[in-house]
Motif scaffolding. Structure first.
Motif, PDB file in Angstrom:
ATOM      1  N   ASN A  18       0.816  -1.213   0.000  1.00  0.00           N
ATOM      2  CA  ASN A  18       0.000   0.000   0.000  1.00  0.00           C
ATOM      3  C   ASN A  18       0.851   1.265   0.000  1.00  0.00           C
ATOM      4  OD1 ASN A  18      -2.447  -1.403   0.026  1.00  0.00           O
ATOM      5  ND2 ASN A  18      -2.570  -1.417   2.259  1.00  0.00           N
ATOM      6  N   ASN A  62      -1.776   3.727   5.522  1.00  0.00           N
ATOM      7  CA  ASN A  62      -2.234   2.334   5.428  1.00  0.00           C
ATOM      8  C   ASN A  62      -3.668   2.175   5.907  1.00  0.00           C
ATOM      9  OD1 ASN A  62      -1.676  -0.513   4.888  1.00  0.00           O
ATOM     10  ND2 ASN A  62      -1.775  -0.785   7.117  1.00  0.00           N
ATOM     11  N   CYS A  65      -6.133   4.529   3.129  1.00  0.00           N
ATOM     12  CA  CYS A  65      -6.221   4.044   1.749  1.00  0.00           C
ATOM     13  C   CYS A  65      -7.217   2.902   1.600  1.00  0.00           C
ATOM     14  CB  CYS A  65      -4.835   3.619   1.238  1.00  0.00           C
ATOM     15  SG  CYS A  65      -4.215   2.052   1.899  1.00  0.00           S
ATOM     16  N   ARG A  66      -7.658   2.325   2.691  1.00  0.00           N
ATOM     17  CA  ARG A  66      -8.599   1.203   2.657  1.00  0.00           C
ATOM     18  C   ARG A  66     -10.059   1.660   2.704  1.00  0.00           C
ATOM     19  NH1 ARG A  66      -5.620  -3.501   4.267  1.00  0.00           N
ATOM     20  NH2 ARG A  66      -3.490  -2.946   4.861  1.00  0.00           N
ATOM     21  N   PHE A 155      -4.356  -1.829  11.330  1.00  0.00           N
ATOM     22  CA  PHE A 155      -3.878  -1.126  10.137  1.00  0.00           C
ATOM     23  C   PHE A 155      -2.745  -0.163  10.489  1.00  0.00           C
ATOM     24  CE2 PHE A 155      -8.373  -1.450   8.086  1.00  0.00           C
ATOM     25  CZ  PHE A 155      -8.158  -2.793   7.815  1.00  0.00           C
TER      26      PHE A 155
END
Length: 328
Positions: A18, A62, A65-66, A155
């Protein structure tokens, strides 16, 4: 990844994917003067050179971005003394998400201004009187914003773990087997994530957390075998790592992976900040210098050893920095 359980090594590899092309792969540096003082080889991981001046960008990106577009538009809320704030604000800007950051009013001015500069809304509170979680809960209730924790989330831990992954890989690239790694520790996100990666790739390497005296909650918790809190009257110049209690998820990992908690005084930290500037030619904030202070003060054996350490952040106000430079 199950967001209710701690991450594992595969999650750190996923985070690396990522962050590819987004986070800086900071170098692993060596300095002759520091080696001479240590009597061995010391390798420096300068996360002061990372985006926003600390490792915190790794975990924030991280996480964000999800998210889907709807979640990004509802916004993010977080609480931070400054480095997580900047990491979240910059990552949110890159990914098109709104961010509200709850920061202590005594946070360094440079951190407050930088966070606003990245486009986040900043709400200030009194860290000794106000309840930052209550403020965050009110904002989330009113806006539907999503909380992005500073350390206690898989995360975030996995993102910070990419720093440790790089340390292990970079040491291997130069043919070095590390005897130990000293990691700056606040809530434990960087320590636990980095420890996961390093122990996977270099099982014999010992992991040490480093904290300022008075806010040595991880060191005390490791000795007790369970999470303990620091005194509410504790004070330190190391604003970046002033957490009263280790994270629940981070401590579950650190209790298994960390060999010992190291503790240094504010005066020893000031000397480390001065050493970093005069000798390493790096600007490091007090909280980012606790690992270096631990090595300089010989809290662990370094003679004929190969030791790596993190310089976790470099966001320091000029007045505090000058105070450190004037120490004897």
């Amino acid at each position: 990844m199950n967001t209710e359980s701690a991450p594992d090594f595969s999650d750190i590899l996923d985070a690396r994917d990522n962050l590819l092309g987004k986070a800086i792969r900071t170098p692993l540096l060596e300095n002759a003067d520091l080696n001479r003082i240590a009597g061995g080889r010391v390798f420096i991981k300068p996360e002061v050179l990372q985006h926003t001046g600390s490792f915190k960008f790794r975990g924030a990106y991280n996480f964000i971005c999800r998210l889907n577009d709807e979640q990004k538009q509802r916004g993010l809320v977080s609480y931070s003394s400054g480095n997580h704030a900047q990491g979240v604000a910059y990552a949110a800007k890159l990914l098109g998400a709104k961010a509200t950051i709850i920061m202590p009013s005594d946070a360094p001015e440079i951190k407050i201004n930088n966070t606003r500069g990245f486009g986040a809304e900043v709400i200030l509170y009194n860290r000794f009187e106000d309840d930052r979680e209550a403020i965050g809960n009110r904002i989330m209730h009113e806006s539907g914003a999503l909380l992005i924790p500073p350390y206690d989330h898989p995360f975030i831990i996995a993102g910070q773990g990419t720093c440790g992954l790089e340390i292990a890989e970079q040491a291997k690239e130069i043919g070095v087997v590390l005897d130990g790694v000293v990691i700056c520790c606040g809530g434990g996100g960087l320590t636990s994530g980095a420890a996961l990666a390093i122990k996977e790739l270099s099982p014999t390497t010992q992991i040490y957390s480093a904290e300022p005296k008075g806010f040595d909650d991880t060191a005390k918790s490791l000795l007790k075998g369970h999470r303990v809190s620091v005194s509410p009257t504790a004070r330190s110049i190391c604003d970046a790592v002033l957490t009263p209690t280790p994270g629940e998820m981070t401590f579950s990992l650190n209790s298994q992976l960390v060999s010992k908690g190291l503790v240094v005084s504010d005066e020893e930290v000031r000397k480390a900040v001065k050493f970093a500037f005069n000798t390493l030619k790096l600007v490091v904030e007090p909280g980012g210098a606790v690992a270096l202070a631990s090595v300089l003060q010989q809290r662990i054996e370094t003679k004929e050893k190969a030791i790596a350490l993190t310089l976790s952040g470099g966001n320091v106000d000029p007045s505090r920095f000058l105070e450190c430079l004037e120490v004897n």
